[in-house]
Design a protein around this motif. Structure first.
Motif, mmCIF file in Angstrom:
data_model
loop_
_atom_site.group_PDB
_atom_site.id
_atom_site.type_symbol
_atom_site.label_atom_id
_atom_site.label_comp_id
_atom_site.label_asym_id
_atom_site.label_seq_id
_atom_site.Cartn_x
_atom_site.Cartn_y
_atom_site.Cartn_z
ATOM 1 N N HIS A 1 -0.311 19.806 -10.713
ATOM 2 C CA HIS A 1 -0.405 18.431 -10.185
ATOM 3 C C HIS A 1 -0.493 17.354 -11.264
ATOM 4 O O HIS A 1 -0.692 16.192 -10.951
ATOM 5 C CB HIS A 1 -1.604 18.250 -9.221
ATOM 6 N N PHE B 1 1.229 14.894 -13.442
ATOM 7 C CA PHE B 1 2.577 14.335 -13.415
ATOM 8 C C PHE B 1 3.145 14.097 -14.808
ATOM 9 O O PHE B 1 2.450 13.572 -15.681
ATOM 10 C CB PHE B 1 2.592 13.002 -12.658
ATOM 11 N N GLN C 1 6.153 9.708 -12.480
ATOM 12 C CA GLN C 1 5.819 9.304 -11.113
ATOM 13 C C GLN C 1 6.769 8.208 -10.655
ATOM 14 O O GLN C 1 7.279 7.432 -11.473
ATOM 15 C CB GLN C 1 4.383 8.784 -11.053
ATOM 16 N N GLU C 2 7.005 8.155 -9.350
ATOM 17 C CA GLU C 2 7.895 7.151 -8.767
ATOM 18 C C GLU C 2 7.477 5.752 -9.210
ATOM 19 O O GLU C 2 6.291 5.425 -9.212
ATOM 20 C CB GLU C 2 7.844 7.242 -7.236
ATOM 21 N N GLU D 1 7.743 4.448 -12.177
ATOM 22 C CA GLU D 1 7.473 4.326 -13.613
ATOM 23 C C GLU D 1 8.747 4.120 -14.429
ATOM 24 O O GLU D 1 9.833 4.522 -14.017
ATOM 25 C CB GLU D 1 6.822 5.618 -14.125
ATOM 26 N N SER E 1 11.220 18.496 -9.743
ATOM 27 C CA SER E 1 11.407 17.058 -9.536
ATOM 28 C C SER E 1 11.696 16.852 -8.060
ATOM 29 O O SER E 1 12.400 17.650 -7.443
ATOM 30 C CB SER E 1 12.543 16.520 -10.408
ATOM 31 N N SER F 1 11.682 4.929 -12.005
ATOM 32 C CA SER F 1 11.944 6.279 -11.496
ATOM 33 C C SER F 1 11.878 6.318 -9.968
ATOM 34 O O SER F 1 11.053 5.644 -9.353
ATOM 35 C CB SER F 1 10.908 7.244 -12.072
ATOM 36 N N TYR G 1 9.265 12.123 -8.658
ATOM 37 C CA TYR G 1 8.045 12.674 -9.249
ATOM 38 C C TYR G 1 8.438 13.969 -9.960
ATOM 39 O O TYR G 1 9.276 14.722 -9.449
ATOM 40 C CB TYR G 1 7.013 13.013 -8.174
ATOM 41 N N ASP H 1 6.343 17.280 -11.668
ATOM 42 C CA ASP H 1 5.082 17.948 -12.031
ATOM 43 C C ASP H 1 5.274 19.455 -12.000
ATOM 44 O O ASP H 1 6.288 19.946 -11.503
ATOM 45 C CB ASP H 1 3.928 17.468 -11.125
#
Lengths: 190, 190
Positions: free
Chosen positions: B35, B37, B40-41, B43, B58, B91, B94, B96
């Motif tokens: 978890h 990252f 992240q969306e 960024e 992704s 972005s 995500y 991770d």
């Protein structure tokens, strides 16, 4: 007709006249009529195509004989079955023009030779492939986003010229919706 | 840990020890817990990641808060949000780890510098991007092919290691099927 190719290269790199002459000597010019295939399923693929005029489409035919459009290519774009070309496996795609079209053809062998001989040509093709990769990433995100309206709005925004050049039936196939759904999206903009 | 990186480069190009030292000096090592990252969306994205251990994913989150997996990255693969990276837009993804993972990080700026300084590094990254492009083309064809069994069989064939490393729920998200459909495919092989 090679002016378009030179302008295309010079968006990313600068070329002398003699460098461009040398590069362009590796391309051949080809006119296509409607339904004339550049690539057919099951074939070996040796070439890549730079679109000068018209619009080409690449597509697969599924086991129910339904066409699914992978990609459109307008002037100033490249098209091939890259999986077949790079992996040297038989093509899983068909590529033909939406209407008549003109392309410049380069073999993979000549492209590799040019990349090896001229660092800046290798740089150019790396940058172009990056952009192609980004286009495909957006294509995947469009497909996994289940909202057909979002997919449609994104396509209009990204490639407005497509809607003048391509029949609605092919746009529907590209978006993975029926012709009727596409008509509803047209008639009821956001 | 940089042995894997060297072996990765040397699948395509040959490097002297000092060349590899120079190249690898542009990478930094990063350990990730579950978890944590990488991206992240929303960024800005400046880096690309080479996977050493574990598996990264992704994905996008749609307007109904549903996760759609774009891509998995196993050791010896690269991952980033390339649309955000190359176009310098925020972005939409995500990224991770599925479990804990280790990556090597390189900035776009350093990658471009290395490509500019060393023709063979540019060659390497052009070839890698070609392969990435081909992988995405297959991903699109998988998505537009409506037969879930075909998509499943193709994934097993292409990336058998995924099925050991990734929970079934994520595989289902990647294939765009429900968890129940995936179970049926598991239980009733062709």
């Amino acid at each position: 007709m090679k002016d378009l190719l030179r302008a295309h290269f010079e968006k990313i790199i600068t070329l002398t006249d003699s460098e461009f002459e040398y590069i362009s000597s590796h391309f051949t010019h080809k006119k296509l009529i409607k339904h004339q295939f550049l690539i057919q399923e099951g074939e070996t693929v040796k070439n890549e195509f730079f679109v000068l005029k018209g619009c080409l489409k690449s597509y697969m035919i599924d086991s129910d004989n339904k066409m699914h459009v992978l990609q459109f290519a307008l002037p100033d774009w490249w098209i091939s079955d890259y999986h077949a070309l790079y992996k040297q496996v038989p093509s899983s795609l068909y590529i033909d023009p939406v209407e008549s079209a003109e392309v410049l053809v380069i073999s993979l062998e000549d492209k590799e030779k040019l990349c090896n001989e001229l660092h800046k040509v290798e740089h150019f093709f790396r940058k172009k492939t990056n952009l192609g990769y980004v286009g495909l990433q957006q294509r995947v995100l469009g497909l996994i986003n289940t909202d057909a309206r979002d997919r449609y709005e994104q396509l209009i925004k990204q490639y407005p010229a497509l809607f003048q050049m391509v029949p609605k039936q092919l746009i529907a196939s590209y978006l993975g919706v029926t012709r009727e759904t596409l008509s509803r999206l047209y008639k009821n903009p956001k």
